[in-house]
Write an enzyme that holds these catalytic residues in place. Structure first.
Site, PDB file in Angstrom:
ATOM      1  N   TYR A   4       6.771  -9.061   7.819  1.00  0.00           N
ATOM      2  CA  TYR A   4       6.312  -7.705   8.111  1.00  0.00           C
ATOM      3  C   TYR A   4       6.621  -7.300   9.546  1.00  0.00           C
ATOM      4  O   TYR A   4       6.843  -8.153  10.408  1.00  0.00           O
ATOM      5  CB  TYR A   4       4.792  -7.598   7.944  1.00  0.00           C
ATOM      6  CG  TYR A   4       4.281  -7.989   6.596  1.00  0.00           C
ATOM      7  CD1 TYR A   4       3.988  -9.319   6.295  1.00  0.00           C
ATOM      8  CD2 TYR A   4       4.073  -7.027   5.603  1.00  0.00           C
ATOM      9  CE1 TYR A   4       3.513  -9.679   5.058  1.00  0.00           C
ATOM     10  CE2 TYR A   4       3.592  -7.394   4.361  1.00  0.00           C
ATOM     11  CZ  TYR A   4       3.316  -8.718   4.100  1.00  0.00           C
ATOM     12  OH  TYR A   4       2.836  -9.073   2.871  1.00  0.00           O
ATOM     13  N   TYR A  24      -3.744 -10.284   3.959  1.00  0.00           N
ATOM     14  CA  TYR A  24      -3.985  -8.883   4.286  1.00  0.00           C
ATOM     15  C   TYR A  24      -3.615  -8.675   5.754  1.00  0.00           C
ATOM     16  O   TYR A  24      -4.321  -9.120   6.652  1.00  0.00           O
ATOM     17  CB  TYR A  24      -5.456  -8.532   4.076  1.00  0.00           C
ATOM     18  CG  TYR A  24      -5.855  -8.414   2.626  1.00  0.00           C
ATOM     19  CD1 TYR A  24      -6.360  -9.499   1.938  1.00  0.00           C
ATOM     20  CD2 TYR A  24      -5.716  -7.198   1.946  1.00  0.00           C
ATOM     21  CE1 TYR A  24      -6.725  -9.390   0.604  1.00  0.00           C
ATOM     22  CE2 TYR A  24      -6.079  -7.077   0.610  1.00  0.00           C
ATOM     23  CZ  TYR A  24      -6.582  -8.188  -0.059  1.00  0.00           C
ATOM     24  OH  TYR A  24      -6.939  -8.067  -1.371  1.00  0.00           O
ATOM     25  N   ASP A  26       0.836  -1.201   0.000  1.00  0.00           N
ATOM     26  CA  ASP A  26       0.000   0.000   0.000  1.00  0.00           C
ATOM     27  C   ASP A  26       0.866   1.245   0.000  1.00  0.00           C
ATOM     28  O   ASP A  26       2.047   1.203   0.312  1.00  0.00           O
ATOM     29  CB  ASP A  26      -0.886   0.040   1.256  1.00  0.00           C
ATOM     30  CG  ASP A  26      -2.002  -0.994   1.205  1.00  0.00           C
ATOM     31  OD1 ASP A  26      -2.555  -1.300   2.279  1.00  0.00           O
ATOM     32  OD2 ASP A  26      -2.310  -1.487   0.102  1.00  0.00           O
TER      33      ASP A  26
END
Lengths: 524, 208
Positions: A411, A484, A341
């Protein structure tokens, strides 16, 4: 440019060629029909280039065959050969690009010169080239008409029965035979026969007059009317790629008898020669590597809504434009292994990407690659960085896509929970290995993606406490590609489960997300 | 289908200019080695109570007394145009003794939980008016009809409510949402001005 010098070479070459040629009464017949000297040579199977570049004309050829006299140097007088339509008589070809003036080109060298001027004018840096020739289908029809004519008239004669017509060389091959050597000379690089060079010179010949006639003569009556209309509107045969292919197919299928009733045998004379369009182009150049995104206000690809740009700039533009500029290309396409994003940073190993540059004038060497790297990595605002930049082949695209769904990503998320974090929470989360979660399509993308429930795997999680806080912590996690993360933290109104909130039994929010590793073997 | 302006899919909390500077410095010094220092936030940037995902990503609107007194509902509208429908805090059902005991989507002409919407183009989505019924919410003594509030295509109902009607009691504003509707731009604009903001709703009902 012709010169009297090599006359001796030509004489020898022609002397040798005489053995292949049919008897002179046949040659006379062919010449009066309107077949050019070069077509006669190639139909006889003559492979010696010197024959083709000799400026021998019709009467000289006759006298040479019948009396073996000295050959004088004159330009050919047959213009617009009824078979090759001037393709093999460079003096007849009228390059469209030269504008209104029809300059006399007295030899194949001038055509080669025109081509090489164009290549140099565009400032292409090349090691080699491939020549692509596109001829109108009517030439194939002409060839066939001529063969049928010769067969009908001479099949009883001895010379015909021996080898004639089985040895003929196509117009395309003859043109290449004649042109390649001159081009090699002017461009000072090698020709590569099999189109495997990245640099292509394309010669597109068209002859609207006879092409239109051909289309209307073909059996598909109603189709040809449409095509005729189309070509009348446009005039050029450039829009006839589809009709070309089908014309060849139909010609192949037509029986000789049928053919003779439709077409003029032997082929009729034409008023004008072919038109030629010369174009040169390089196949795409690929530069690959890994990129890092340091900014939370840079989207991955150009993002514009209602004339307003989202974010400051994009990774695609920063990298793509710099690559394109240094490669001196016309345009670029940016591909990457996944994306993040606009507000998510890409750190650590970086994300593999590929830039496809179209029509690059140079193929970058390691110096130029370093230049690109430096330019991107040393801008004032360090928004994006690249590493492991290198020139790659076309297969890199597939390698990047291959197994994309299997790759794991790592992440780091800054998470807040609605109560203080305790020791059990940490144990709880870190003990979960290869946990399966179910994610309904997040609401934020539901408007453009299918409503599905996707199963994903969270491979492992680690907690890093944030000093001075009790409700904030850094969540490091490794997940299956396509997960996600934001929704895994806040739960997306319960549409992702389990989620951090559901596991810890409280409310969880995500404040920041960074990608810390994209595991991929290639581009390392 | 509403091809709405996509302002942002979901942007997160933005750090202060000071910490951006600090980050930049850290990167200039040791870009790769100091990954961990890059990841750690500046304490001054961390609010006590950060905005919730709903507050951050949706605009919250309220409809008090929708078609009937006490039937307060909310519409959370995402930047992409999708609307999440649910029971607002002061809905009468939530005030009853025992709260909500059951939820039934079989209302009107069809069972709303049976719909199957497929593909990017959201085929087979049923179109509803703003007063179409979404479901029936039952308490010990009563039942209440929950309605769409905005005209549009029904993309999804929260079928978790069937097995866990208690979600409405514990978190009607989040996991207890009722449905997701996709209105056309025009239909949304028609009702927009008649809706209350969160602050106005709170004031009206005397909450908090």
């Amino acid at each position: 440019m012709t010169s009297p010098g090599p006359a001796i070479e030509w004489q020898t070459a022609l002397g040798n060629a005489k053995l292949c040629l049919p008897p002179s009464h046949v040659i006379r017949d062919l010449l009066s029909t309107g077949v050019c000297v070069r077509c006669i040579f190639r139909l006889s199977g003559i492979h010696d280039r010197d024959c083709y570049i000799s400026p021998i004309n019709e009467s000289e050829l006759i006298s040479f065959l019948e009396e073996q006299n000295e050959i004088e140097c004159n330009s050919t007088t047959i213009t617009n050969c009824c078979v090759c339509l001037g393709v093999l008589c460079p003096s007849c070809v009228v390059p469209e690009k030269s504008g209104a003036d029809l300059r006399e080109r007295s030899s194949v060298n001038e055509l080669a010169l025109l081509i090489s001027d164009m290549v140099k004018g565009e400032q292409y840096q090349i090691d080699e080239f491939s020549l692509e020739v596109s001829l109108p289908p009517v030439i194939t029809a002409n060839e066939r008409a001529l063969r049928l004519y010769l067969k009908q008239k001479y099949e009883k004669e001895q010379w015909f029965k021996d080898t004639f017509l089985r040895v003929h060389i196509s117009v395309k091959d003859t043109l290449k035979l004649v042109l390649n050597a001159s081009l090699e000379n002017y461009l000072a690089v090698q020709n590569v026969e099999t189109l495997s060079s990245s640099f292509r010179i394309r010669l597109t010949y068209s002859h609207s007059e006879t092409s239109q006639k051909l289309q209307s003569m073909l059996p598909n009556g109603h189709d040809s009317k449409k095509r005729e209309k189309g070509s009348r509107e446009n005039g050029s045969s450039k829009n006839c790629n589809e009709p070309d292919a089908s014309a060849y197919r139909v010609l192949e299928l037509i029986e000789d008898q049928n053919f003779c009733s439709q077409f003029q045998v032997p082929p009729g004379k034409v008023d004008k020669p072919c038109q030629l369009v010369v174009a040169c182009c390089r196949t795409p150049t690929y530069i690959g590597g890994r990129y890092l995104k340091y900014s939370r206000n840079v989207s991955q690809s150009r993002w514009i809504i209602d004339d307003e740009r989202m974010g400051e700039t994009s990774v695609e533009e920063i990298i793509g434009e710099n690559v394109r500029q240094i490669c001196q290309g016309d345009g670029y396409k940016f591909h990457s292994a996944g994306r993040e994003d606009i507000d998510v940073r890409m750190l650590g190993s970086g994300r593999p990407f590929l830039v496809e540059v179209s029509n690059s004038r140079i193929v970058p060497s390691s110096t130029e690659i370093e230049q690109i790297s430096d330019k991107i990595n040393h801008t004032d605002k360090q928004l994006v960085g690249v590493k492991n930049l290198k020139l790659v082949g076309a297969e890199a695209w597939d390698l990047m896509r291959e197994g994309e769904a299997e790759k794991q990503k790592q992440y780091a998320a800054l998470v807040w929970i609605s109560r203080p974090l305790n020791v059990d929470d940490v144990c709880n989360l870190t003990s979960l290995k290869d946990m399966e979660i179910s994610q309904k399509t997040p609401i934020r993308v539901l408007h453009r993606r299918s409503p599905l429930e996707r199963s994903k795997v969270i491979h492992w999680m680690k907690i890093e406490k944030v000093e001075g806080t009790t409700q904030y912590f850094l969540l490091h996690l490794c997940t299956q590609a396509g997960t996600y993360i934001k929704e895994f933290v806040h739960g997306d109104l319960g549409r992702t489960h389990p989620s951090i909130g559901s596991i810890l039994g409280c409310r969880a929010e995500i404040l920041q997300l960074d990608v810390t590793d994209v595991k991929m073997d290639y581009f390392d | 289908m509403a091809e709405n302006a996509e302002r942002s899919e979901e942007t997160l909390y933005k750090p202060s200019p000071k910490s951006i500077e600090r980050e930049k410095q850290a990167m200039e010094e040791e870009p790769i080695e100091d990954l961990s220092s890059l990841l750690l936030p500046n304490l001054n940037d961390l609010p006590q109570n950060p905005p919730t995902a709903v507050e951050f990503n949706f605009s919250r609107y309220f409809l008090p007394d929708f078609t009937k007194p006490g039937h307060d509902q909310y519409i959370y509208r995402h930047a992409n145009g999708l609307c999440v429908i649910g029971l607002a805090q002061a809905h009468v059902a939530l005030k009853e003794e025992g709260g909500v005991t059951a939820v039934d989507f079989n209302v009107g002409k069809s069972d709303r939980s049976e719909l199957k919407v497929t593909g990017k183009r959201k085929r087979n989505a049923q179109h509803f008016e703003s007063n179409s019924a979404l479901c029936k919410v039952c308490t010990n003594d009563n039942f209440y009809i929950v309605r769409c509030c905005v005209k549009g295509s029904l993309l999804e109902v929260n079928d978790r409510l069937i097995k866990q009607p208690g979600l409405l009691n514990s978190s009607a504003d989040r996991e207890g949402y009722v449905a997701i509707i996709m209105p056309k731009q025009g239909d949304w604009l028609k009702i927009k001005d008649s809706l209350l903001s969160y602050e106005d709703y709170v004031k009206l009902r005397g909450l908090l």
